[in-house]
Design a protein around this motif. Structure first.
Motif, PDB file in Angstrom:
ATOM      1  N   MET A   1       0.841  -1.184   0.000  1.00  0.00           N
ATOM      2  CA  MET A   1       0.000   0.000   0.000  1.00  0.00           C
ATOM      3  C   MET A   1       0.881   1.240   0.000  1.00  0.00           C
ATOM      4  O   MET A   1       1.798   1.352   0.789  1.00  0.00           O
ATOM      5  N   GLU A   2       0.588   2.156  -0.898  1.00  0.00           N
ATOM      6  CA  GLU A   2       1.337   3.404  -0.986  1.00  0.00           C
ATOM      7  C   GLU A   2       1.013   4.291   0.217  1.00  0.00           C
ATOM      8  O   GLU A   2      -0.140   4.383   0.621  1.00  0.00           O
ATOM      9  N   PRO A   3       2.032   4.960   0.785  1.00  0.00           N
ATOM     10  CA  PRO A   3       1.730   5.880   1.878  1.00  0.00           C
ATOM     11  C   PRO A   3       0.948   7.087   1.354  1.00  0.00           C
ATOM     12  O   PRO A   3       1.140   7.502   0.222  1.00  0.00           O
ATOM     13  N   HIS A   4       0.056   7.569   2.181  1.00  0.00           N
ATOM     14  CA  HIS A   4      -0.729   8.750   1.825  1.00  0.00           C
ATOM     15  C   HIS A   4       0.204   9.961   1.815  1.00  0.00           C
ATOM     16  O   HIS A   4       0.913  10.218   2.773  1.00  0.00           O
ATOM     17  N   ILE A   5       0.207  10.667   0.721  1.00  0.00           N
ATOM     18  CA  ILE A   5       1.077  11.846   0.613  1.00  0.00           C
ATOM     19  C   ILE A   5       0.209  13.071   0.401  1.00  0.00           C
ATOM     20  O   ILE A   5      -0.622  13.109  -0.505  1.00  0.00           O
ATOM     21  N   TRP A   6       0.393  14.044   1.241  1.00  0.00           N
ATOM     22  CA  TRP A   6      -0.202  15.355   1.014  1.00  0.00           C
ATOM     23  C   TRP A   6       0.955  16.323   0.875  1.00  0.00           C
ATOM     24  O   TRP A   6       2.029  16.102   1.410  1.00  0.00           O
ATOM     25  N   LYS A   7       0.749  17.333   0.117  1.00  0.00           N
ATOM     26  CA  LYS A   7       1.817  18.308  -0.080  1.00  0.00           C
ATOM     27  C   LYS A   7       1.334  19.678   0.360  1.00  0.00           C
ATOM     28  O   LYS A   7       0.184  20.016   0.191  1.00  0.00           O
ATOM     29  N   ILE A  29       5.737  27.146   4.384  1.00  0.00           N
ATOM     30  CA  ILE A  29       5.154  26.042   3.634  1.00  0.00           C
ATOM     31  C   ILE A  29       6.223  25.015   3.269  1.00  0.00           C
ATOM     32  O   ILE A  29       5.977  23.808   3.335  1.00  0.00           O
ATOM     33  N   LEU A  30       7.400  25.472   2.905  1.00  0.00           N
ATOM     34  CA  LEU A  30       8.494  24.550   2.603  1.00  0.00           C
ATOM     35  C   LEU A  30       8.831  23.683   3.821  1.00  0.00           C
ATOM     36  O   LEU A  30       9.001  22.468   3.703  1.00  0.00           O
ATOM     37  N   LEU A  31       8.902  24.297   4.999  1.00  0.00           N
ATOM     38  CA  LEU A  31       9.206  23.541   6.220  1.00  0.00           C
ATOM     39  C   LEU A  31       8.108  22.521   6.543  1.00  0.00           C
ATOM     40  O   LEU A  31       8.398  21.398   6.950  1.00  0.00           O
ATOM     41  N   VAL A  32       6.863  22.905   6.352  1.00  0.00           N
ATOM     42  CA  VAL A  32       5.755  21.986   6.593  1.00  0.00           C
ATOM     43  C   VAL A  32       5.827  20.818   5.605  1.00  0.00           C
ATOM     44  O   VAL A  32       5.631  19.654   5.980  1.00  0.00           O
ATOM     45  N   ASP A  33       6.148  21.112   4.361  1.00  0.00           N
ATOM     46  CA  ASP A  33       6.256  20.052   3.371  1.00  0.00           C
ATOM     47  C   ASP A  33       7.429  19.116   3.675  1.00  0.00           C
ATOM     48  O   ASP A  33       7.325  17.903   3.490  1.00  0.00           O
ATOM     49  N   MET A  34       8.537  19.677   4.165  1.00  0.00           N
ATOM     50  CA  MET A  34       9.680  18.844   4.547  1.00  0.00           C
ATOM     51  C   MET A  34       9.309  17.913   5.704  1.00  0.00           C
ATOM     52  O   MET A  34       9.739  16.756   5.751  1.00  0.00           O
ATOM     53  N   LEU A  35       8.494  18.408   6.626  1.00  0.00           N
ATOM     54  CA  LEU A  35       8.015  17.561   7.719  1.00  0.00           C
ATOM     55  C   LEU A  35       7.156  16.427   7.162  1.00  0.00           C
ATOM     56  O   LEU A  35       7.318  15.261   7.537  1.00  0.00           O
ATOM     57  N   ASN A  36       6.251  16.760   6.249  1.00  0.00           N
ATOM     58  CA  ASN A  36       5.415  15.737   5.641  1.00  0.00           C
ATOM     59  C   ASN A  36       6.263  14.671   4.947  1.00  0.00           C
ATOM     60  O   ASN A  36       6.019  13.477   5.092  1.00  0.00           O
ATOM     61  N   ARG A  37       7.242  15.099   4.201  1.00  0.00           N
ATOM     62  CA  ARG A  37       8.099  14.146   3.491  1.00  0.00           C
ATOM     63  C   ARG A  37       8.771  13.208   4.494  1.00  0.00           C
ATOM     64  O   ARG A  37       8.865  12.006   4.271  1.00  0.00           O
ATOM     65  N   ALA A  38       9.234  13.763   5.608  1.00  0.00           N
ATOM     66  CA  ALA A  38       9.876  12.940   6.642  1.00  0.00           C
ATOM     67  C   ALA A  38       8.887  11.941   7.235  1.00  0.00           C
ATOM     68  O   ALA A  38       9.242  10.796   7.515  1.00  0.00           O
ATOM     69  N   VAL A  40       6.165  10.666   5.704  1.00  0.00           N
ATOM     70  CA  VAL A  40       5.890   9.662   4.687  1.00  0.00           C
ATOM     71  C   VAL A  40       7.063   8.696   4.539  1.00  0.00           C
ATOM     72  O   VAL A  40       6.864   7.489   4.356  1.00  0.00           O
ATOM     73  N   ASP A  41       8.279   9.214   4.660  1.00  0.00           N
ATOM     74  CA  ASP A  41       9.474   8.367   4.536  1.00  0.00           C
ATOM     75  C   ASP A  41       9.784   7.590   5.810  1.00  0.00           C
ATOM     76  O   ASP A  41      10.782   6.886   5.867  1.00  0.00           O
ATOM     77  N   ARG A  42       8.935   7.759   6.828  1.00  0.00           N
ATOM     78  CA  ARG A  42       9.100   7.065   8.115  1.00  0.00           C
ATOM     79  C   ARG A  42      10.474   7.340   8.732  1.00  0.00           C
ATOM     80  O   ARG A  42      11.171   6.439   9.200  1.00  0.00           O
ATOM     81  N   THR A  43      10.821   8.602   8.715  1.00  0.00           N
ATOM     82  CA  THR A  43      12.072   9.060   9.300  1.00  0.00           C
ATOM     83  C   THR A  43      12.040   8.823  10.805  1.00  0.00           C
ATOM     84  O   THR A  43      10.972   8.801  11.414  1.00  0.00           O
ATOM     85  N   GLU A  44      13.195   8.687  11.403  1.00  0.00           N
ATOM     86  CA  GLU A  44      13.286   8.445  12.846  1.00  0.00           C
ATOM     87  C   GLU A  44      12.617   9.572  13.637  1.00  0.00           C
ATOM     88  O   GLU A  44      12.611  10.722  13.225  1.00  0.00           O
ATOM     89  N   GLY A 103       2.749   6.023  16.931  1.00  0.00           N
ATOM     90  CA  GLY A 103       3.485   4.862  16.488  1.00  0.00           C
ATOM     91  C   GLY A 103       3.099   4.434  15.084  1.00  0.00           C
ATOM     92  O   GLY A 103       3.941   4.037  14.299  1.00  0.00           O
ATOM     93  N   LEU A 104       1.832   4.527  14.748  1.00  0.00           N
ATOM     94  CA  LEU A 104       1.362   4.101  13.443  1.00  0.00           C
ATOM     95  C   LEU A 104       1.556   5.199  12.405  1.00  0.00           C
ATOM     96  O   LEU A 104       1.325   6.379  12.704  1.00  0.00           O
ATOM     97  N   PRO A 105       1.969   4.849  11.195  1.00  0.00           N
ATOM     98  CA  PRO A 105       2.151   5.858  10.146  1.00  0.00           C
ATOM     99  C   PRO A 105       0.911   6.721   9.931  1.00  0.00           C
ATOM    100  O   PRO A 105       1.030   7.925   9.708  1.00  0.00           O
ATOM    101  N   ALA A 106      -0.273   6.121  10.025  1.00  0.00           N
ATOM    102  CA  ALA A 106      -1.508   6.894   9.823  1.00  0.00           C
ATOM    103  C   ALA A 106      -1.649   7.991  10.869  1.00  0.00           C
ATOM    104  O   ALA A 106      -2.155   9.082  10.573  1.00  0.00           O
ATOM    105  N   GLU A 107      -1.205   7.733  12.098  1.00  0.00           N
ATOM    106  CA  GLU A 107      -1.275   8.758  13.148  1.00  0.00           C
ATOM    107  C   GLU A 107      -0.332   9.917  12.838  1.00  0.00           C
ATOM    108  O   GLU A 107      -0.666  11.078  13.057  1.00  0.00           O
ATOM    109  N   TRP A 108       0.843   9.588  12.345  1.00  0.00           N
ATOM    110  CA  TRP A 108       1.808  10.640  11.973  1.00  0.00           C
ATOM    111  C   TRP A 108       1.267  11.483  10.829  1.00  0.00           C
ATOM    112  O   TRP A 108       1.367  12.710  10.836  1.00  0.00           O
ATOM    113  N   ILE A 109       0.701  10.809   9.847  1.00  0.00           N
ATOM    114  CA  ILE A 109       0.156  11.526   8.689  1.00  0.00           C
ATOM    115  C   ILE A 109      -0.988  12.435   9.123  1.00  0.00           C
ATOM    116  O   ILE A 109      -1.081  13.586   8.700  1.00  0.00           O
TER     117      ILE A 109
END
Length: 144
Positions: A1-7, A29-38, A40-44, A103-109
């Motif tokens: 399943m592809e991770p949900h990505i919002w930009k 907006i750039l900083l918020v998008d960088m957070l989103n990317r992190a 989605v990428d399941r960064t530490e 803990g769950l990716p959906a919660e982070w998203i």
């Protein structure tokens, strides 16, 4: 399943027509998008918290800059606008506390989406009000 990505992306619809504020908003907006990317990428967790802190630090700096300009322009609703900034910062602090337990990716998203919505909605509603004041009074009088 592809991770949900919002930009979070800058568009002319977000421009309030005041170059120095638009520059702040673009960075935000750039900083918020960088957070989103992190997210989605399941960064530490430590990196996610750093990126969230970057957003919060930028918000503090931007809000102070904006409030200073509103006072200089004698914007009649400057106090109300500053109170909205305080409410946003409170919400960001609460969101930061939640980031520790997710803990769950959906919660982070979901948390990232909440952050994005909070900031973008403020720009589109509250900031547009003082932009209108700026256009109708200060800019019309030839002030920068």
């Amino acid at each position: 399943m592809e991770p949900h990505i919002w930009k979070a992306e800058w568009s002319d619809a977000l421009s309030i027509g005041i170059p120095e504020i638009d520059a702040d908003h673009k960075r935000f907006i750039l900083l918020v998008d960088m957070l989103n990317r992190a997210i989605v990428d399941r960064t530490e967790l430590q990196e996610l918290q750093k990126r969230l802190q970057d957003v919060m630090d930028d918000a503090v700096q931007h809000f102070a800059h904006e409030e200073q300009l509103l006072r200089e322009w004698h914007y009649p609703n400057a106090g109300e606008h500053a109170a909205k900034h305080a409410t946003i910062m409170w919400a960001l602090q609460a969101l930061k506390q939640k980031f520790v337990v997710y803990g769950l990716p959906a919660e982070w998203i979901e948390a990232g989406q909440e952050l994005k919505d909070l900031l973008i909605n403020h720009m589109l509603s509250d900031d547009m009000k003082y932009a209108e004041f700026y256009r109708n009074t200060l800019k019309a009088r030839g002030k920068p």
